[in-house]
Design an enzyme around this catalytic site. Sequence first.
Site: not given
Length: 820
Positions: A490, A715
Amino acid sequence: MMKPISIEELAPLIQGKIIQKNSHHLIEFVSTDSRKIIKSETTLFVALRGFKVDGHFFLKEAYQLGVKNFIIEREVSHFTFSNANIIKVGNALDAMQSLAAWNRSNFSGPVIGITGSNGKTIVKEWIGQLLSVKFDIAKSPKSYNSQTGVPLSIFGIESHHRAAILEAGISKPGEMERLEQMIKPNVGIFTNIGTAHAEGFESQEQKLHEKALLFKDSQFIIYRQDHQAIHEFLIKNFSSDRLISWSQQPGADYTLSIKKEDSESKITLIKPDLGLFTFSTRFTDEASLENLRHAIVAGLTLGLSEQDIRKTIPQLTTIEMRLTLKAGVNQSLIIDDTYNNDLAGLDIALEFLQNQRQKNRKVVILSDLLQAGDSDFVYNRVNALIKHYQIDLLIGVGNEIKQLGLNPPCSTLFFESTEHLLSTINEIPFQNDLILIKGARAFAFEQVVNALQERIHGTVLEINLNALRRNFTFYKQLLEPKTKVMVMVKAFAYGGGATEIAHHLEQLKADYLAVAYTDEGVALRMDKIKLPIMVLNPAPESFPNLIRHKLEPVVYSPSFFKQLGEYCQSNQSHLSIHLDLDTGMHRLGFGEENLKDLVDLIQDYPELHIASCYTHLAGADEAIHEEFTKKQIELFSSMCDAIQNSLDYSPIRHALNSAGIVRYPQHQFDMVRLGIGLYGVEVNGMHGSALQPVSTLKTTVSQIKALKKGQTVGYSRKGSMKRDGKIATIAIGYADGYDRRFSNGNGQVLINGKKAPVIGNVCMDMTMVDITDMEVREGDEVIIYGEGLSIIEQAKSIGTIAYELLTNISGRVKRVYYLD
């Protein structure tokens, strides 16, 4: 091809009994795999019994392929071997090793035996390249250094070879003694000692003792004196006249000092007679320089001149000791095996190609086989291999390989040079093909790989399929032979790529796969995955696809059971389903209070076949929850019994996940569910050293900047230089799955073996790291996690778990699969 031997000569050699003799063909080849039989009449098939596969089940297949000679441990009654020779032995592996020892005894040239914790294969390849300038050399293909790999390597030693180079790898006491009896090296090389396979030994001293058994009768033993533990052990246990030491510092037999420059290293050699010589190499990393100095000393010991070695060193390149599966142009897949080209390696590469998922055509791009021996023999063998593996198109490059066109094994195209091929490669209509690219180093086939490879983002996730196999084997060995294994694929196989991993799991004989959603199961079926597939979270709208693609949904509540049952009744369909029993996880599942309703539903809807009953253990990874876990298991057993009483068949029972397999192996029931452990993460912390990381996330350095103290980075100016220094911008960001929580020093990356902390905020596509005081160049490889930088430790640094990091890797990050 080994020295021919008759069945009468073979039987006493391997302490076997001839129970049938009907053929007079001599034996020249040995096979343990019915899929790899080529010269059938002169092949001996050895029926090895392993925990995964029993060779006795493939005797009939081998016989139908024309094999006339067999070694077996037990007789079979389901068919007769008319016109064949059969020898029965007590242990088939012992018999094969005895035959290998005999073949080794018939070889008069020097044999170099290599052991150690790291570097064995690279040292072997480089010594082989140094020696092959003058001699035909036999050597172990890839990393064939195990109890089965070593004999198979020895069977490749032929009369035209002048020397042989064999690896020996062990993981527990007792193994090296068996390998030594086969290899009998004249010259031994002890590369180093480390933590690899440490779990199998009581101490480093025991591991040293076991590895050194390889050199019991060696004339010479080459080692690095700077490895103190090895040095002290060898001088204590072997006579000094047998030891050939080298060191960075004066005092050893050979002094090999290093002076690193910008793009190369100078190796200064001082010999025992005080002769002085200098070699130049483009390698600057410590591992390569150590491996190279082992190879230089081995070359000198075997009689090469310093001039011979100096001329060859520039031709030594970083060796990709692996078969790599890459995305190619026009939905093709490329198998990149461009590091060498010999018959043994070609056979391995073609087998790897054969085991991949089906494509439109199987294409091989192959160069001349240089230094491979007699030309007629070599290309007859290549022809047979191409036919055996049913290749559709052979593209040959060079002058000698053109002789395959006289009796073409398939469709062929020939080119005089790599440049000639590259000039027309865009005109060859590759479309959804499987392409093996394998060439001698001189042909620079990496250019061909680059031409056919799909353009990829600079960040890649490498998945080591051999590590996956070894981890699967580790868990399988903890189980009873009858216990089935369901593997969780999965979430894109924990980030690794569901289709390729599922296909590899089919090769490993897994019993079941499990996915989260129906769409994941459909995708596997579309890619021709045939294993049974359990779907953990099916939705009502997916019912048609469940039936169409033979997927097996989990049913977790009375209402859902009824809904699915009514759908199957109205559509006159049947489904195999899995019952989720809630014993304490309290997530999904039938509780004990639902048992009566569940039993009634099973009777009402016979269209739903109960394939299995299972439960989730809430705390199997922590000893503190042991009492709770035992109560869960007890409740699960009683609930299963209640369900079983209403059925005339027996559903599979399973409760253990990866953590549970390790901590509660006595509660295996009929099947276990293997998840994160397969990918190299042992969450109990009990057997971490036994597992290998399957995934390596890596990127490259895009740019380097010199900054002054106080300058800010990224940033919001969150990063600030504490002193004058350098930063590197690397090509990965949170859009690739590199978590923003790694910002501002919480995360580290590995560049050239050293850790560099993240500085500033992680950006969408880029991240900055502090490389002050480090030797880094633009374009250098950067490890985000992998060997040397544990994903578990990385996860802990930001307060999460390895599962999250693995499953968050973006789809834009290309997956590259390889066998090391």
